[in-house]
Write a protein that holds these residues in place. Structure first.
Motif, mmCIF file in Angstrom:
data_model
loop_
_atom_site.group_PDB
_atom_site.id
_atom_site.type_symbol
_atom_site.label_atom_id
_atom_site.label_comp_id
_atom_site.label_asym_id
_atom_site.label_seq_id
_atom_site.Cartn_x
_atom_site.Cartn_y
_atom_site.Cartn_z
ATOM 1 N N ALA A 5 0.692 -1.197 0.012
ATOM 2 C CA ALA A 5 -0.085 -0.011 0.103
ATOM 3 C C ALA A 5 0.790 1.215 -0.063
ATOM 4 C CB ALA A 5 -0.973 0.060 1.314
ATOM 5 N N ASP A 6 1.412 1.530 -1.176
ATOM 6 C CA ASP A 6 2.528 2.557 -1.410
ATOM 7 C C ASP A 6 2.009 4.190 -1.073
ATOM 8 O OD1 ASP A 6 4.590 3.982 -1.908
ATOM 9 O OD2 ASP A 6 4.668 3.644 -3.991
ATOM 10 N N THR A 7 2.072 4.560 0.100
ATOM 11 C CA THR A 7 1.577 5.956 0.304
ATOM 12 C C THR A 7 2.690 6.963 0.233
ATOM 13 O OG1 THR A 7 2.067 5.801 2.659
ATOM 14 C CG2 THR A 7 -0.155 5.331 2.021
ATOM 15 N N SER A 8 3.855 6.488 -0.604
ATOM 16 C CA SER A 8 4.953 7.419 -0.773
ATOM 17 C C SER A 8 4.696 8.744 -1.494
ATOM 18 C CB SER A 8 6.095 6.813 -1.351
ATOM 19 O OG SER A 8 5.912 6.389 -2.641
ATOM 20 N N PRO A 9 3.663 8.847 -2.313
ATOM 21 C CA PRO A 9 3.447 10.113 -2.982
ATOM 22 C C PRO A 9 2.847 11.028 -2.041
ATOM 23 C CG PRO A 9 2.464 8.384 -4.202
ATOM 24 C CD PRO A 9 3.009 7.640 -3.093
ATOM 25 N N LEU A 10 2.426 10.633 -0.972
ATOM 26 C CA LEU A 10 1.886 11.783 0.108
ATOM 27 C C LEU A 10 3.025 12.614 0.536
ATOM 28 C CD1 LEU A 10 -0.559 9.615 2.377
ATOM 29 C CD2 LEU A 10 -1.308 11.515 0.895
ATOM 30 N N HIS A 11 4.164 12.169 0.445
ATOM 31 C CA HIS A 11 5.626 12.865 0.959
ATOM 32 C C HIS A 11 5.973 13.606 0.190
ATOM 33 C CE1 HIS A 11 5.842 9.944 4.707
ATOM 34 N NE2 HIS A 11 4.905 9.216 3.907
ATOM 35 N N GLU A 12 5.756 13.616 -0.862
ATOM 36 C CA GLU A 12 6.387 14.389 -2.055
ATOM 37 C C GLU A 12 5.554 15.961 -2.007
ATOM 38 O OE1 GLU A 12 5.553 12.352 -5.819
ATOM 39 O OE2 GLU A 12 6.721 10.625 -5.077
ATOM 40 N N LYS A 13 6.619 17.019 -2.204
ATOM 41 C CA LYS A 13 6.164 18.278 -2.303
ATOM 42 C C LYS A 13 5.626 18.434 -3.705
ATOM 43 C CE LYS A 13 7.599 23.021 -1.382
ATOM 44 N NZ LYS A 13 8.649 23.818 -0.862
ATOM 45 N N PRO A 14 4.174 19.039 -3.769
ATOM 46 C CA PRO A 14 3.901 19.256 -5.150
ATOM 47 C C PRO A 14 4.924 19.969 -5.884
ATOM 48 C CG PRO A 14 2.241 19.485 -3.359
ATOM 49 C CD PRO A 14 3.403 19.451 -2.762
ATOM 50 N N GLN A 15 4.910 19.620 -7.131
ATOM 51 C CA GLN A 15 5.880 20.381 -8.201
ATOM 52 C C GLN A 15 5.432 21.867 -8.486
ATOM 53 O OE1 GLN A 15 6.785 18.012 -11.335
ATOM 54 N NE2 GLN A 15 7.383 16.415 -10.409
ATOM 55 N N ASN A 16 4.135 22.092 -8.374
ATOM 56 C CA ASN A 16 3.692 23.614 -8.631
ATOM 57 C C ASN A 16 3.703 24.568 -7.485
ATOM 58 O OD1 ASN A 16 1.637 22.102 -7.239
ATOM 59 N ND2 ASN A 16 -0.092 22.587 -8.842
ATOM 60 N N GLY A 17 4.668 24.257 -6.383
ATOM 61 C CA GLY A 17 4.769 25.031 -5.391
ATOM 62 C C GLY A 17 3.971 25.098 -4.066
ATOM 63 N N GLY A 18 3.268 23.981 -4.004
ATOM 64 C CA GLY A 18 2.356 23.657 -2.741
ATOM 65 C C GLY A 18 3.569 23.067 -1.768
ATOM 66 N N ARG A 19 2.874 23.083 -0.367
ATOM 67 C CA ARG A 19 3.603 22.830 0.712
ATOM 68 C C ARG A 19 3.344 21.124 0.773
ATOM 69 N NH1 ARG A 19 0.932 21.272 5.067
ATOM 70 N NH2 ARG A 19 -1.507 22.001 5.029
ATOM 71 N N ALA A 20 4.543 20.595 1.391
ATOM 72 C CA ALA A 20 4.259 19.233 1.842
ATOM 73 C C ALA A 20 3.505 19.008 2.958
ATOM 74 C CB ALA A 20 5.976 18.514 2.047
ATOM 75 N N PRO A 21 2.896 18.072 2.983
ATOM 76 C CA PRO A 21 1.732 17.646 4.068
ATOM 77 C C PRO A 21 2.637 17.898 5.495
ATOM 78 C CG PRO A 21 1.494 16.164 2.683
ATOM 79 C CD PRO A 21 2.696 16.751 2.226
ATOM 80 N N SER A 22 1.910 18.084 6.493
ATOM 81 C CA SER A 22 2.530 18.005 7.938
ATOM 82 C C SER A 22 2.335 16.709 8.612
ATOM 83 C CB SER A 22 1.798 18.998 8.746
ATOM 84 O OG SER A 22 0.537 18.527 9.024
ATOM 85 N N GLU A 23 3.002 16.540 9.645
ATOM 86 C CA GLU A 23 3.140 15.330 10.337
ATOM 87 C C GLU A 23 1.711 14.896 10.615
ATOM 88 O OE1 GLU A 23 4.971 11.864 11.655
ATOM 89 O OE2 GLU A 23 5.638 13.439 10.505
ATOM 90 N N ASP A 24 0.773 15.676 10.993
ATOM 91 C CA ASP A 24 -0.403 15.318 11.487
ATOM 92 C C ASP A 24 -1.174 14.972 10.314
ATOM 93 O OD1 ASP A 24 -0.199 15.784 13.991
ATOM 94 O OD2 ASP A 24 -0.912 17.562 14.098
ATOM 95 N N GLU A 25 -1.122 15.681 9.171
ATOM 96 C CA GLU A 25 -1.785 15.416 7.830
ATOM 97 C C GLU A 25 -1.431 14.098 7.546
ATOM 98 O OE1 GLU A 25 -2.560 19.842 6.211
ATOM 99 O OE2 GLU A 25 -0.868 18.934 5.830
ATOM 100 N N LEU A 26 -0.143 13.673 7.303
ATOM 101 C CA LEU A 26 0.344 12.656 7.036
ATOM 102 C C LEU A 26 0.006 11.046 7.811
ATOM 103 C CD1 LEU A 26 4.009 13.247 6.044
ATOM 104 C CD2 LEU A 26 2.416 12.712 4.591
ATOM 105 N N THR A 27 0.007 11.374 8.900
ATOM 106 C CA THR A 27 -0.690 10.523 10.115
ATOM 107 C C THR A 27 -2.186 10.087 9.575
ATOM 108 O OG1 THR A 27 0.785 10.888 11.756
ATOM 109 C CG2 THR A 27 -1.264 9.911 12.322
#
Length: 232
Positions: free
Chosen positions: A62-84
């Motif tokens: 169940a590959d959730t690695s894309p969640l950890h990627e910072k969007p290429q168009n300038g968005g922020r990476a998810p916070s620790e709470d959001e990732l959990t």
């Protein structure tokens, strides 16, 4: 810049996308009786009712690695709470789908569409006779909506999924994953309950039992040894 931000998917939307992307090939493979997909669903089912961090065997499957990627168009990476929240939502949705799909010859994950709703409320309403409300079933949906925490919600959803599996009623698991993510946010439980209630009342009995439009749903039926190969 503003236009890019407006079209950038939220963490919740990415949870739904990732869930759908994981399920689609597994569902197609399972319906074609491909060994790797059958084995993958058996592993996913073993994670049902257990927390994401308790089943490292599913990491990678169940590959959730894309969640950890910072969007290429300038968005922020998810916070620790959001990732959990996101990891937990994907995990619960995937393991429930694997349980739902077990021994079924048609796709149990189908996209929710206006002409054929497959949200949780609509799926539960489909368990009931046309123009009738089956009170014990309705109460199961209400009980899910009032769960005190995510593990309790997952268990109550499991009970509903077993009923849906018995009647070959499909569910949109990408949508469910998004709702599980939203449910964990402040104020999210009310929003999700409202969505489930709206879906329940929007349901209309279909003319046909199955719709061939969706990933894996037009694949050949399972072979006669389904029970044996799903025993694990």
């Amino acid at each position: 810049m503003t236009g890019d931000t407006a079209t950038m998917p939220t963490v919740r939307q990415r949870v739904g996308q990732i869930t759908g992307e994981i399920i689609a090939p597994l569902q197609q493979g399972y319906l074609k009786d491909q060994a790797h997909a059958v084995a993958a669903l058996a592993r996913l089912r073993r994670g049902a009712g257990r927390k994401y961090e308790q089943v490292p065997d599913l990491w990678g499957l169940a590959d959730t690695s894309p969640l950890h990627e910072k969007p290429q168009n300038g968005g922020r990476a998810p916070s620790e709470d959001e990732l959990t929240r996101a990891e937990d939502a994907v995990h619960v949705a995937l393991t429930l789908w694997a349980l739902h799909q077990q021994s079924r010859g048609t796709a149990m994950h189908l996209r929710d569409r206006r002409e054929k709703p497959t949200g949780l409320g609509a799926a539960v309403r489909g368990l009931m006779p046309k123009d009738e409300i089956t009170e014990p079933v309705r109460k199961r949906l209400v009980r899910a909506g009032t769960a005190p925490d995510l593990p309790s919600l997952a268990q109550r959803l499991r009970d509903l999924v077993l009923l849906l599996r018995g009647e070959d009623i499909a569910l949109d698991y990408a949508l469910l994953a998004e709702q599980l993510y939203r449910w964990q946010q402040p104020g999210g439980q009310d929003a999700v309950r409202r969505a489930w209630g709206r879906s329940f009342h929007a349901y209309r009995a279909p003319d046909d039992e199955h719709d061939p439009e969706d990933s894996g749903s037009n694949a050949s039926p399972l072979s006669a040894d389904t029970t044996d190969k799903d025993a694990s």
